[in-house]
Design a protein around this motif. Structure first.
Motif, PDB file in Angstrom:
ATOM      1  N   LYS A   1      76.654  99.984  27.710  1.00 48.08           N
ATOM      2  CA  LYS A   1      75.678  99.295  26.872  1.00 48.08           C
ATOM      3  C   LYS A   1      75.312  97.963  27.510  1.00 48.08           C
ATOM      4  CE  LYS A   1      77.568 101.265  22.625  1.00 48.08           C
ATOM      5  NZ  LYS A   1      78.306 100.969  21.370  1.00 48.08           N
ATOM      6  N   PHE A   2      74.020  97.732  27.591  1.00 47.05           N
ATOM      7  CA  PHE A   2      73.489  96.425  27.983  1.00 47.05           C
ATOM      8  C   PHE A   2      73.110  95.701  26.695  1.00 47.05           C
ATOM      9  CE2 PHE A   2      69.867  93.646  28.559  1.00 47.05           C
ATOM     10  CZ  PHE A   2      70.239  92.878  29.644  1.00 47.05           C
ATOM     11  N   GLY A   3      73.528  94.447  26.581  1.00 45.85           N
ATOM     12  CA  GLY A   3      73.204  93.682  25.381  1.00 45.85           C
ATOM     13  C   GLY A   3      74.288  93.843  24.343  1.00 45.85           C
ATOM     14  N   ASP A   4      73.900  94.122  23.122  1.00 47.75           N
ATOM     15  CA  ASP A   4      74.836  94.238  22.002  1.00 47.75           C
ATOM     16  C   ASP A   4      75.749  95.437  22.211  1.00 47.75           C
ATOM     17  OD1 ASP A   4      76.078  94.269  19.499  1.00 47.75           O
ATOM     18  OD2 ASP A   4      74.249  93.686  18.448  1.00 47.75           O
ATOM     19  N   SER A   5      77.052  95.204  22.173  1.00 49.99           N
ATOM     20  CA  SER A   5      78.011  96.290  22.413  1.00 49.99           C
ATOM     21  C   SER A   5      78.322  97.101  21.170  1.00 49.99           C
ATOM     22  CB  SER A   5      79.310  95.721  22.978  1.00 49.99           C
ATOM     23  OG  SER A   5      79.940  94.866  22.029  1.00 49.99           O
ATOM     24  N   ARG A   6      77.783  96.693  20.025  1.00 51.52           N
ATOM     25  CA  ARG A   6      78.027  97.439  18.796  1.00 51.52           C
ATOM     26  C   ARG A   6      77.186  98.713  18.757  1.00 51.52           C
ATOM     27  NH1 ARG A   6      76.319  93.382  14.287  1.00 51.52           N
ATOM     28  NH2 ARG A   6      74.585  93.152  15.776  1.00 51.52           N
ATOM     29  N   ASP A   7      77.641  99.694  18.003  1.00 53.62           N
ATOM     30  CA  ASP A   7      76.847 100.892  17.769  1.00 53.62           C
ATOM     31  C   ASP A   7      75.781 100.608  16.722  1.00 53.62           C
ATOM     32  OD1 ASP A   7      78.333 102.474  19.526  1.00 53.62           O
ATOM     33  OD2 ASP A   7      79.769 103.047  17.967  1.00 53.62           O
ATOM     34  N   TYR A   8      74.605 101.218  16.895  1.00 54.40           N
ATOM     35  CA  TYR A   8      73.607 101.175  15.837  1.00 54.40           C
ATOM     36  C   TYR A   8      74.190 101.843  14.586  1.00 54.40           C
ATOM     37  CZ  TYR A   8      69.832  99.758  19.016  1.00 54.40           C
ATOM     38  OH  TYR A   8      69.039  99.065  19.907  1.00 54.40           O
ATOM     39  N   LEU A   9      73.946 101.236  13.424  1.00 56.97           N
ATOM     40  CA  LEU A   9      74.469 101.762  12.165  1.00 56.97           C
ATOM     41  C   LEU A   9      73.348 102.367  11.321  1.00 56.97           C
ATOM     42  CD1 LEU A   9      76.984  98.954  11.120  1.00 56.97           C
ATOM     43  CD2 LEU A   9      77.446 101.075  12.390  1.00 56.97           C
ATOM     44  N   ASP A  10      73.726 103.284  10.451  1.00 59.47           N
ATOM     45  CA  ASP A  10      72.765 103.938   9.571  1.00 59.47           C
ATOM     46  C   ASP A  10      72.197 102.949   8.555  1.00 59.47           C
ATOM     47  OD1 ASP A  10      72.639 106.793  10.329  1.00 59.47           O
ATOM     48  OD2 ASP A  10      74.797 106.727   9.942  1.00 59.47           O
TER      49      ASP A  10
ATOM     50  N   GLU B   1      67.014  96.180   1.446  1.00 51.41           N
ATOM     51  CA  GLU B   1      67.433  94.809   1.221  1.00 51.41           C
ATOM     52  C   GLU B   1      68.560  94.456   2.186  1.00 51.41           C
ATOM     53  OE1 GLU B   1      69.858  92.310  -2.174  1.00 51.41           O
ATOM     54  OE2 GLU B   1      68.385  93.802  -2.868  1.00 51.41           O
ATOM     55  N   ALA B   2      68.357  93.421   2.965  1.00 53.18           N
ATOM     56  CA  ALA B   2      69.341  93.008   3.960  1.00 53.18           C
ATOM     57  C   ALA B   2      70.453  92.194   3.333  1.00 53.18           C
ATOM     58  CB  ALA B   2      68.668  92.207   5.063  1.00 53.18           C
ATOM     59  N   ASN B   3      71.634  92.282   3.926  1.00 53.82           N
ATOM     60  CA  ASN B   3      72.782  91.477   3.498  1.00 53.82           C
ATOM     61  C   ASN B   3      72.863  90.160   4.260  1.00 53.82           C
ATOM     62  OD1 ASN B   3      73.760  93.490   1.683  1.00 53.82           O
ATOM     63  ND2 ASN B   3      74.517  94.630   3.469  1.00 53.82           N
ATOM     64  N   GLU B   4      72.138  90.092   5.383  1.00 54.49           N
ATOM     65  CA  GLU B   4      72.166  88.898   6.223  1.00 54.49           C
ATOM     66  C   GLU B   4      70.743  88.485   6.554  1.00 54.49           C
ATOM     67  OE1 GLU B   4      75.006  89.023   9.612  1.00 54.49           O
ATOM     68  OE2 GLU B   4      75.353  91.094   8.976  1.00 54.49           O
TER      69      GLU B   4
ATOM     70  N   HIS C   1      67.590  94.638  14.856  1.00 55.88           N
ATOM     71  CA  HIS C   1      67.092  95.489  15.934  1.00 55.88           C
ATOM     72  C   HIS C   1      67.160  96.947  15.475  1.00 55.88           C
ATOM     73  CE1 HIS C   1      66.999  92.524  19.357  1.00 55.88           C
ATOM     74  NE2 HIS C   1      67.695  91.848  18.449  1.00 55.88           N
ATOM     75  N   PHE C   2      66.000  97.553  15.286  1.00 63.09           N
ATOM     76  CA  PHE C   2      65.918  98.938  14.831  1.00 63.09           C
ATOM     77  C   PHE C   2      65.684  99.868  16.017  1.00 63.09           C
ATOM     78  CE2 PHE C   2      65.072  96.689  10.934  1.00 63.09           C
ATOM     79  CZ  PHE C   2      65.526  97.528   9.923  1.00 63.09           C
TER      80      PHE C   2
ATOM     81  N   SER D   1      72.617  94.785  12.957  1.00 63.31           N
ATOM     82  CA  SER D   1      72.463  93.581  12.144  1.00 63.31           C
ATOM     83  C   SER D   1      72.340  92.350  13.037  1.00 63.31           C
ATOM     84  CB  SER D   1      73.649  93.443  11.193  1.00 63.31           C
ATOM     85  OG  SER D   1      74.861  93.378  11.915  1.00 63.31           O
ATOM     86  N   PRO D   2      71.875  91.220  12.485  1.00 62.40           N
ATOM     87  CA  PRO D   2      71.619  90.029  13.310  1.00 62.40           C
ATOM     88  C   PRO D   2      72.886  89.496  13.965  1.00 62.40           C
ATOM     89  CG  PRO D   2      70.572  89.824  11.164  1.00 62.40           C
ATOM     90  CD  PRO D   2      71.459  91.015  11.089  1.00 62.40           C
TER      91      PRO D   2
END
Length: 944
Positions: free
Chosen positions: A207-216, A283-286, A291-292, A356-357
């Motif tokens: 992964k380049f950039g954010d190392s987290r997985d995209y979440l549902d 509705e966002a929590n943050e 990034h979608f 998420s941000p």
């Protein structure tokens, strides 16, 4: 400056006190090893710097007590540099200095910083080191999941990473998951506009950039269309009729991205002609930027707050694509959202997920994460410009071969020529119409239906393959053939591999059937095995090369054992490899597969230039005389546009030969069914004409795709503007062959890049850092494709400090501004840099014809030069110095063009030739001068 001079003196003197080991560091023959205090099994214990040359430093880091001795699949350099550098301990750091580069390692954190010899920081690992390790064990192999984070200034731009389809160009602040997929080629190399590159030597999912997985979407609070919390309203409409709803239900996720998750669709829903919408509020929590990522097949549009946020996009049902977008959201604020989806045929694929941000300063850093590896292992490569950085990349991974000259010509292909007569008939039509061509391609399924992998020809359709191939050659054309690493388990070739344990057999054990007839069961061979690679080539040689096949189309080299499988099942289908778990070797299959053919053909016929075209790729691919194409892309204007940024980033990944299916591969049904006079047929012809214009200025020039047939004369009749344009640019490509083939020579001798983002040549102009839809083709030509329907103009940016000529009209344009330029249907906006020297040949029908007498266009206004390169075109004698160069130099002050003595020679080299010098002067009518040239230096003054 004084401080740096004292540092260098210190380096020279204090090096006498560095023994084999001194406290927390050890000097080696080619660098240093720093040992850190570590109180955890997951923190860095050892950091190693190795000097490859003055500009290239290898960095390895591990929590273990020793480094891996595993041989890299990517790198080819023999050994590190043992002289010309030194290292000292200073202010809590080990400082290693070469003639051009300083690398400093903190003795407390292991943080590495790279500077030039003036002390200007080029790249620094994240404060504290930026290294992260966690344990992973797969199939009994223990290793680490790895991450390295680097600091990055606000004005930095990142390129490379291979070839992706989301139409992204500058990756600063963006995210990209590196894996191989049809239409997606991942190369772990990052090129910075700060004139350095990072080669990340790891083969696993990265992964380049954010190392987290995209979440549902269930990471958000979701509301249905009535305002009830719990999910979005999913409405499944039969025949796209809102009055014929199959089912309406609440869904918390839109996750139908692979063969496993599509099982969550409503059972028995009739997908043909259907329509599904997801409607409600999110509705966002943050608070911050989300990034979608949209994963789509069929026709897809996304609305937010009633406005289109993702305009309609299309991909064929079986071959989805990804598209990324960002949305600024506020915590607790509801936003209306609607995803409108029309599947294209049977079960299609759709997904929408998000990250998420995170703080902007973190998002904008350079970060590389890999799922599995023995250690962090990367190469810092510096240069004074992008070309020097790419030269360094090839120093590490191997030089790019000069492709055979015929490969620079036009290729005709389609899916597919079903008989010998179809193939030969198409080729003969080109010859009869006097349209130049050099290569015709025989795509898949020339074999008997039940014998994929046999490399046999179906006798009913190809009764005499050798005669067909000979007939192609008799028309001065080459023939390329599709070869897959796939074997039906009933074939003798499969059994030969299986007997040696060289097959990936999970697909056979799981009885996975393909899409041919009632479906056949197959396995892929293990290209990570040296023995398997040799067997693969021997089988190809026995059945194909021995019959006279000229070049190889290595399809499905991801490997695509089962399309649209989940990532985990893809790993299951190709494990274990001969080298270890597929998790560790997931991305490098195309590289070792290319090695099989390159080494194999050169072992049989060492002087016949190898040519491979592969659908996937990896770092180092260029050393195996291999090009990549962008896979089974769609036939949409947005797909055409995406190819520009995809090709540019692939080129900046260090691999110079790239191509695409002109016109796109997967065709919208409206084009398949278009009638004469219809708007759809008009658009189809214009799309192909515009794409053809673009394709003529790519490293390789190749038409291919599904029905409608892709031959020029089948797209439009003679005399039609589309036909006229396509023939014009095919002929122009051949007239430009002296220029184009010289660029091919430069890829070997100068480590050059043919297809060049504007930032490569005009990086000092910040505007170019984000220009993704125009580019340089070699040093002289600026290409500006038209990628919207019915457009007859487009905006073009002319970089500062350079002036330009319109290739068609001769109009002179000063740089440093954006202009709307004319783009009539039959012409692509094409501009020539002031000071350019453009050698052009006579009209020819194939590259077998010699272009001895040339027109040399001199675009006056600045000094300029160009070196014409020529050789025998089909063999490796250039490696033995059998080639010639002629340098052309123009001096603006004296208005004199100098043609230097010819250097070198080769068999068949023209001895006496005529150069027609065409002078292009600002505001004046072109004039010409004729020069007789016998290999001796000659000068000619501008003709007034």
């Amino acid at each position: 400056m004084r401080k740096q001079q004292l540092l260098w003196v210190g380096l020279l003197s204090m090096s006498l006190f560095i023994g084999c080991k001194s406290g927390p560091y050890q000097k080696t023959s080619d660098g240093v090893i720093v040992t850190l205090k570590s109180d955890s099994a997951h923190t860095t214990k050892n950091v190693r710097l190795q000097v490859i040359n003055d500009d290239i430093i290898r960095v390895s880091a591990t929590p273990d007590g020793k480094f891996s001795d595993k041989k890299s699949l990517v790198t080819v350099f023999d050994k590190g540099q043992t002289t010309g550098w030194d290292a000292i301990e200073e202010n809590g750091n080990i400082v290693l200095k070469t003639a051009t580069t300083i690398a400093s390692v903190s003795l407390t954190t292991g943080e590495v910083t790279f500077s030039d010899t003036e002390g200007n920081v080029l790249l620094a690992e994240n404060k504290g080191g930026g290294k992260h390790f966690s344990d992973i064990e797969v199939e009994g192999k223990k290793a680490y999941t790895l991450q390295q984070v680097f600091e990055s200034p606000a004005d930095e731009a990142f390129y490379g990473l291979g070839q992706h389809q989301a139409d992204e160009f500058n990756y600063k602040g963006k995210n990209e998951v590196l894996f191989q997929y049809n239409t997606k080629v991942s190369v772990p190399f990052v090129l910075s506009n700060k004139n350095y590159g990072i080669l990340w030597d790891n083969y696993s999912l990265t992964k380049f950039g954010d190392s987290r997985d995209y979440l549902d979407l269930d990471q958000f609070k979701l509301y249905d269309k009535t305002g009830k919390e719990g999910g979005l309203t999913a409405t499944y409409m039969v025949n796209a009729d809102p009055n014929n709803v199959f089912v309406e239900r609440t869904e918390k996720q839109i996750d139908y991205e692979n063969l496993e998750t599509v099982k969550k669709f409503p059972q028995d829903f009739p997908f043909y002609n259907s329509r599904i919408t997801w409607d409600g509020e999110i509705e966002a929590n943050e608070t911050g930027k989300y990034h979608f990522i949209l994963y789509y097949a069929g026709y897809t549009t996304i609305y937010m707050d009633g406005q289109v946020i993702v305009p309609e996009r299309w991909r064929t049902a079986w071959n989805p694509n990804s598209y990324k977008f960002t949305v600024d959201m506020k915590a607790g604020e509801k936003r209306k959202i609607k995803l409108d989806w029309k599947p294209d045929g049977g079960i299609s694929y759709i997904g929408l997920k998000a990250l998420s941000p995170r703080p902007a300063e973190e998002q904008n850093k350079l970060s590389l994460w890999s799922e599995m590896g023995d250690e962090i292992d990367y190469y810092f490569i510096r240069g004074n410009n992008a070309d020097e950085v790419i030269k360094g990349y090839r120093t590490v991974t191997g030089k790019s071969q000069i492709m055979p000259k015929w490969a620079m010509g036009f290729w005709q292909s389609r899916e597919r020529y079903k008989t010998s007569d179809e193939l030969l008939g198409a080729l003969k039509e080109y010859r009869d119409r006097k349209i130049p061509i050099d290569n015709i391609v025989l795509d898949w399924s020339y074999w008997p239906q039940d014998a994929w992998g046999s490399h046999d020809f179906d006798a009913a359709r190809f009764p005499d393959p050798k005669a067909m191939i000979d007939s192609v050659h008799a028309m001065d054309t080459r023939i390329m053939i599709s070869v897959w690493p796939k074997f039906y388990y009933t074939t003798d070739n499969y059994k030969a591999f299986d007997e040696k344990g060289w097959m990936f057999n999970r697909a056979v054990k799981d009885s996975i059937r393909d899409w041919i007839g009632t479906g056949y069961i197959a396995g892929f061979y293990d290209a990570y095995s040296e023995g398997a690679r040799k067997m693969f080539w021997n089988q190809m040689n026995d059945k194909l090369y021995s019959k006279g096949i000229d070049a190889w189309w290595m399809d499905a080299s991801e490997p695509d054992i089962l399309s649209n499988a989940s990532i985990q099942y893809r790993k299951d289908l190709m494990t274990p490899t001969a080298l270890g778990p597929s998790t560790e070797y997931f991305n490098a299959y195309a590289l070792v597969n290319a090695e099989a053919i390159y080494d194999g053909q050169r072992s049989v016929n060492p002087n016949d230039r190898v040519f491979l075209l592969t659908r996937s790729g990896f770092a180092g691919l260029q050393r195996y005389s291999t090009a990549t194409w962008s896979g089974d892309i769609g036939t949409r204007w947005e797909d055409m546009k995406a190819q520009i940024s995809a090709g540019l980033n692939f080129a900046m990944s260090g691999i110079p030969y790239w191509t695409m299916d002109i016109g796109g591969f997967c065709v919208e049904k409206r084009y398949e069914q278009a009638k004469e006079g219809s708007e759809d047929l008009k658009e189809w012809r214009e799309l192909n004409a515009r794409w053809f214009q673009f394709g003529a200025f790519c490293p390789l020039f190749r038409s291919h795709g599904q029905y409608p047939y892709r031959e020029i004369y089948n797209i439009a009749p003679e005399g039609h503007p589309a036909y006229n344009s396509m023939v014009y640019y095919t002929k122009l490509r051949y007239r430009m062959m002296p220029y184009i083939y010289s660029l091919a020579g430069m890829t070997w001798f100068n480590d050059y890049t043919i297809m060049r983002a504007m930032v490569m040549d005009f990086g000092g102009d910040a505007i170019t850092h984000n220009i993704s839809d125009q580019y340089m083709f070699g040093p002289s030509l600026m290409v500006c494709p038209v990628y919207t329907y019915k457009s007859t103009s487009r905006d073009v940016y002319f970089p500062a400090n350079t002036n330009w000529y319109n290739y068609e009209t001769g109009e002179y344009i000063t740089g440093g501004k954006t202009m709307k330029v004319s783009a009539p249907y039959e012409r692509i906006p094409l501009f020539v840099k002031e000071g350019a020297i453009l050698p052009m040949g006579t009209d020819i029908q194939s590259t077998k014809e010699v272009q001895a007498d040339l027109t040399v266009k001199v675009y006056t206004g600045k000094d300029g030069e160009f070196t014409l390169y020529e050789d025998e075109g089909v063999n490796y004698n250039y490696e033995k110095d059998a080639y010639s160069t002629i340098k052309f130099s123009y001096d603006e002050a004296s208005k004199v063009l100098t043609i230097d003595d010819i250097k070198g020679e080769y068999n068949g080299m023209p001895k006496d030739r005529t150069f027609n010098i065409e002078w292009i002067v600002k505001g004046k009518k072109n004039t010409a001068s004729e020069v007789k040239y016998n290999g001796k230096k000659v000068t000619v003054k501008i003709s007034e």
